[in-house]
Design an enzyme around this catalytic site. Structure first.
Site, PDB file in Angstrom:
ATOM      1  N   GLY A  36      14.898  16.820  45.308  1.00  0.00           N
ATOM      2  CA  GLY A  36      14.107  16.672  46.527  1.00  0.00           C
ATOM      3  C   GLY A  36      12.659  17.023  46.282  1.00  0.00           C
TER       4      GLY A  36
ATOM      5  CD  GLU B 113       9.982  14.175  45.931  1.00  0.00           C
ATOM      6  OE1 GLU B 113      10.351  14.394  44.765  1.00  0.00           O
ATOM      7  OE2 GLU B 113       8.824  14.404  46.337  1.00  0.00           O
TER       8      GLU B 113
ATOM      9  CD  GLU C 267      12.854  15.521  42.151  1.00  0.00           C
ATOM     10  OE1 GLU C 267      14.058  15.663  42.440  1.00  0.00           O
ATOM     11  OE2 GLU C 267      11.973  16.351  42.422  1.00  0.00           O
TER      12      GLU C 267
ATOM     13  CD  GLU D 246      20.174  19.470  30.932  1.00  0.00           C
ATOM     14  OE1 GLU D 246      21.353  19.076  30.860  1.00  0.00           O
ATOM     15  OE2 GLU D 246      19.826  20.646  30.740  1.00  0.00           O
TER      16      GLU D 246
END
Ligand SMILES: [Zn+2]
Length: 175
Positions: A72, A88, A92, A141
């Site tokens: 987030g 996001e 990400e 990760e």
């Protein structure tokens, strides 16, 4: 101090003075009338679920650098929360998601113990099942976890609370 504060008026450079405006003391400009309101920030978090697994990311930045959390980030001006969460997730972990519901609202606790706003937690799932995860941006990760494989080094108390409730729900489903 919960947020960096203005000392000088950002418009005319005059030193701000405490003014009581709308029932609170706020920094105000004696020349142009600018008032510095401490507006709350809004962050969005995804509880991303797929086939009894949940998506967690290892954070590449503080707060919680190196620890696991739900993906987030902060909402940008002009976005709705769901748009921010989809952005996001794309930034990400390279994942497109379908959002189903708002799960929870938490106070936003970051570097300061004083809440700086709110965190909206949404339940969502990948648009394409088993789409690959690409950890990028401020994430080191990204992995899917089952209740049995969840990491213990979590970034936030809220992550623990959300995972505990998710695990309880998985157990209910199985029995
Ligand atoms: Zn001013």
């Amino acid at each position: 101090m919960s947020q960096p504060d203005y000392v000088f008026c950002p418009y005319c450079g005059v030193q701000l003075e405490p003014h009581t405006i709308l029932h609170q003391v706020r920094p105000g400009c004696p020349r142009c009338g600018f008032v510095h309101f401490h507006n709350p920030k809004v962050a969005v978090v995804g509880q991303i679920e797929q086939d009894g697994r949940i998506l967690l990311v290892r954070r590449g930045i503080n707060p919680g650098k190196g620890l696991w959390a739900m993906p987030g980030g902060y909402m940008d001006a002009g976005e709705l929360p769901e748009d921010a969460l989809r952005r996001e997730l794309s930034e990400e972990v390279g994942l497109e998601v379908s959002i189903s519901e708002l799960v929870q609202i938490y106070p936003l606790v970051s570097r300061s113990p004083v809440s700086q706003g709110i965190v909206l937690v949404y339940r969502a799932s990948p648009l394409v099942p088993d789409a690959p995860l690409i950890a990028q941006d401020d994430v080191e990760e990204a992995h899917w976890f089952t209740p049995a494989t969840l990491p213990v080094d979590l970034a936030f108390a809220s992550t623990r609370e959300l995972l505990d409730r998710w695990v309880a729900r998985q157990n209910t489903k199985v029995s």
